[in-house]
Design a protein around this motif. Structure first.
Motif, short mmCIF file in Angstrom:
data_model
loop_
_atom_site.label_atom_id
_atom_site.label_comp_id
_atom_site.label_asym_id
_atom_site.label_seq_id
_atom_site.Cartn_x
_atom_site.Cartn_y
_atom_site.Cartn_z
N SER A 51 0.84 -1.19 0.00
CA SER A 51 0.00 0.00 0.00
C SER A 51 0.88 1.25 0.00
N SER A 89 -2.08 2.99 -7.68
CA SER A 89 -3.27 3.75 -8.12
C SER A 89 -2.87 5.01 -8.86
N ARG A 125 -3.99 6.01 -12.57
CA ARG A 125 -4.70 7.26 -12.85
C ARG A 125 -3.93 8.15 -13.82
P1 ADP Z 1 -5.55 2.72 -1.93
O1 ADP Z 1 -6.69 1.90 -1.43
O2 ADP Z 1 -5.33 2.60 -3.41
O3 ADP Z 1 -4.28 2.57 -1.16
P2 ADP Z 1 -5.85 5.21 -0.57
O4 ADP Z 1 -6.79 4.81 0.50
O5 ADP Z 1 -4.38 5.34 -0.32
O6 ADP Z 1 -6.06 4.23 -1.80
O7 ADP Z 1 -6.32 6.55 -1.25
C1 ADP Z 1 -7.67 6.82 -1.50
C2 ADP Z 1 -7.76 8.22 -2.10
O8 ADP Z 1 -7.10 9.17 -1.28
C3 ADP Z 1 -7.08 8.32 -3.47
O9 ADP Z 1 -7.93 9.07 -4.33
C4 ADP Z 1 -5.78 9.05 -3.21
O10 ADP Z 1 -5.43 9.87 -4.32
C5 ADP Z 1 -6.10 9.87 -2.01
N1 ADP Z 1 -4.89 10.00 -1.20
C6 ADP Z 1 -4.06 9.01 -0.82
N2 ADP Z 1 -3.04 9.50 -0.09
C7 ADP Z 1 -3.25 10.84 -0.01
C8 ADP Z 1 -2.53 11.90 0.59
N3 ADP Z 1 -1.39 11.71 1.27
N4 ADP Z 1 -3.04 13.13 0.49
C9 ADP Z 1 -4.16 13.35 -0.19
N5 ADP Z 1 -4.88 12.40 -0.80
C10 ADP Z 1 -4.43 11.16 -0.72
#
Ligand code: ADP
Ligand code: ADP
Length: 228
Positions: free
Chosen positions: A39, A44, A48
């Motif tokens: 993770s 992702s 994207r």
């Molecule tokens: P995944 O399940 O793919 O690991 P996350 O839970 O990390 O996804 O991210 C979910 C959403 O939050 C995504 O749209 C991502 O772009 C956004 N996101 C992830 N990390 C950050 C961050 N540090 N700051 C802002 N947005 C974030």
């Protein structure tokens, strides 16, 4: 269908550590590429960037040898299948699948909509469910409706972001073989993010392993998972 070329792709959010750091991959026409890694490793973000939902900080992205860095998502003609397949609850399965065709107003006759939706439904074994609403479907059937939407768009490639992660083990197995059959039938170029080693083994032509935004290794599933 399409080849997709990633050349030294970099994504920086703000001035932090790059989320994607100098990744290059040549994805061949019809190839099924799996992205794996812990993770936060940039899976992702990379997906994207390919589909056009995220700006490219530096590097080049080509679809069929055409540079698409500044092209809008709809001009790239790629279909994204999310894990939370957003179906419209008030629409039938038929209309959910037809939705992208109806959006592209005037481009498709009613006859063609019927032909494309019925064709996709046959491929996905949804023919008997076309008049039902999403609430009356199983998780696997809903997932198939979401894939039907991608198929009718006649996209050049499919991008999957952990599409099966919300399903139970039995359904996941069924969907895995359906995706694999669909791949064989349609010869779709696919990029597929997963945490699941079985999915990587059964679906992938090649598996790309990401770590902290970098491409650590890219190899066939066999080379990757059966090495000593
Ligand atoms: P995944 O399940 O793919 O690991 P996350 O839970 O990390 O996804 O991210 C979910 C959403 O939050 C995504 O749209 C991502 O772009 C956004 N996101 C992830 N990390 C950050 C961050 N540090 N700051 C802002 N947005 C974030
Ligand atoms: P993965 O899909 O492998 O879990 P992500 O691509 O979601 O990884 O995230 C890669 C890195 O980029 C993480 O450190 C995450 O916090 C960061 N990130 C993702 N989206 C955003 C965002 N919208 N804003 C800031 N940081 C983000």
């Amino acid at each position: 269908m399409a080849s997709i070329t990633l050349k030294n792709l970099v994504k920086k959010y703000g001035d932090g550590f790059p989320a994607v750091n100098d990744i290059s991959i040549d994805i061949e026409d019809g190839e099924f590429i799996i992205l794996v890694g812990p993770s936060g490793c940039g899976k992702s973000t990379l997906l994207r960037m390919i589909v056009g939902l995220e700006d490219i900080t530096s590097g080049d992205l080509y679809i069929n040898d055409e540079r698409v860095n500044s092209k809008a998502p709809r001009e790239r003609n790629l279909a994204m299948v999310f894990q939370n397949y957003a179906l419209y609850p008030h629409l039938t399965v038929f209309e959910n699948i037809a939705f992208p065709l109806r959006l592209a107003k005037g481009r498709h006759s009613e006859e063609e909509v019927q032909r494309l939706v019925n064709g996709a439904a046959a491929t996905l074994e949804l023919t008997d469910h076309l008049q039902r609403k999403p609430a009356n479907l199983s998780g696997g059937q809903r997932q198939r409706v979401a894939m039907g939407r991608a198929i009718v768009r006649q996209a050049d490639a499919f991008l999957f972001d952990e599409p099966l992660s919300n399903l139970d083990a039995k359904l996941r197995g069924q969907m895995r073989s359906e995706i694999s059959q669909m791949q064989r039938r349609l010869g779709t170029t696919s990029v597929y993010v997963t945490h699941d080693q079985t999915e990587a083994m059964t679906l992938g032509d090649r598996v790309a392993v990401l770590k902290k935004g970098e491409l650590q290794q890219i190899a066939s599933p066999r080379e990757l998972y059966e090495q000593p």
